[in-house]
Enzyme design. Structure first.
Site, PDB file in Angstrom:
ATOM      1  N   GLY A 250       0.746  -1.296   0.048  1.00 54.94           N
ATOM      2  CA  GLY A 250      -0.038   0.062   0.026  1.00 54.94           C
ATOM      3  C   GLY A 250       0.987   1.226  -0.140  1.00 54.94           C
ATOM      4  O   GLY A 250       0.487   2.165  -0.621  1.00 54.94           O
ATOM      5  N   ASP A 251       1.914   1.293   1.010  1.00 54.15           N
ATOM      6  CA  ASP A 251       2.918   2.346   0.731  1.00 54.15           C
ATOM      7  C   ASP A 251       3.648   2.528  -0.521  1.00 54.15           C
ATOM      8  O   ASP A 251       3.774   3.803  -1.166  1.00 54.15           O
ATOM      9  CB  ASP A 251       4.012   2.104   1.899  1.00 54.15           C
TER      10      ASP A 251
END
Length: 305
Positions: A250-251
């Site tokens: 996600g990052d």
């Protein structure tokens, strides 16, 4: 310039073994130690994509020194606040037949030390971008993100927020440039079961109505949906591959979106780069490299309407 903030960085001790037997002695087959924390992950992936940035946050003790050393060794610029007491946390991540994690609490942070972070944020200028990523540790006020966004309000700074639940909902009124909830987090924010694309689009638009300019919803292997500030809906299927690592995907999507947007401020291009970068990290044992991202870009199916 792009700045990232990680309130509670960590050393991630990643251990691999065939199976984990609860209550017994387990011996690792391999192990790695990485600097961790959502903002740091964003900084490191941006560096892999040749985007200069500065990592901010708090580090303390011998673990904090190692976090700063390893992030610098990776090639990132850092300007952490060094805490006078306590140690930055160690997170244990077990990769066996099932993935398990034990995350540390982190050190106490004084009001004076929080003030030092605001002094550093005071140098952010119009046209810069700030990424606020992750949870707020118990040692800090729950409204710390809100205070930062209010502090920078009307300065022409684009703020990206990758947070969950009430924390995300409370900052939307400050009109962040981008937020990135996943499908599960949308359900938690609105207290409903978000099940299909129509639900995702509907609730993402509600977050826009509250204040968010661009809403990027990740759906793991199902791809992602972006509703941009021009009210265009972008949808993409995730490229096919073997998921080796869910930590940091996600990052990485956030970092990829930023990198793509900076090319020519085109949301479709930013979206494609975000999906490719998130997938590249998921398909790798470590965070996505530029080469891995470029290989996936042509495999992504897109659908804009």
């Amino acid at each position: 310039m792009i700045f990232t903030v990680t309130f509670n960085p960590s050393l991630d001790y990643v251990v691999g073994l065939d199976s984990f037997r609860e209550g017994e002695v387990n011996r690792s087959e391999w192990e790695h130690i990485y600097p961790g924390g959502k903002g740091i992950n964003v900084s490191m992936v941006l560096k892999n994509l040749d985007i200069r940035n500065i990592a901010l946050g708090f580090v303390g003790g011998f673990t904090g020194k190692e976090i700063q050393r390893s992030v610098k060794e990776f090639g990132c610029y850092t300007d952490f606040v060094k805490l006078k007491a306590g140690n930055s946390r160690i997170n244990v991540k077990i990769k066996a037949d099932k993935e398990s994690e034990i995350n540390g609490q982190g050190p106490d942070i004084s009001e004076k030390e929080l003030g030092e972070l605001f002094e550093k944020l005071g140098f952010i200028e119009k046209g810069d971008m700030l990424v606020l990523a992750g949870s707020i540790p118990a040692a800090l006020p729950e409204d710390s993100y809100e205070k930062i966004m209010k502090f920078l309000e009307n300065r022409g700074v684009k703020i990206v927020v990758d947070a969950t639940g009430e924390l995300l909902l409370k900052v939307v009124k400050y009109k962040p440039f981008l937020i990135k909830p996943n499908k599960k987090e949308l359900s938690e924010i609105f207290g409903v079961m978000v099940e299909n694309r129509e639900d995702i689009i509907s609730y993402a638009k509600r977050l826009q109505e509250i204040g968010a300019k661009n809403v990027l919803v990740s759906m793991a292997g199902e791809g992602a949906i972006l509703i941009d500030e021009n009210n265009h809906i972008h949808e993409m299927q995730a490229p096919k591959g073997v998921v080796k690592n869910s930590v940091g995907a996600g990052d990485s999507m956030v970092a990829g979106f930023i990198a793509g947007y900076l090319l020519n401020h085109d949301f479709e291009e930013a979206f494609r780069m975000g999906v490719a970068t998130g997938s590249a990290s998921a398909f790798s044992e470590t965070l996505a490299t530029r080469e891995e991202v470029l290989k996936l870009l042509d495999k992504i199916e897109k659908n804009e309407r």
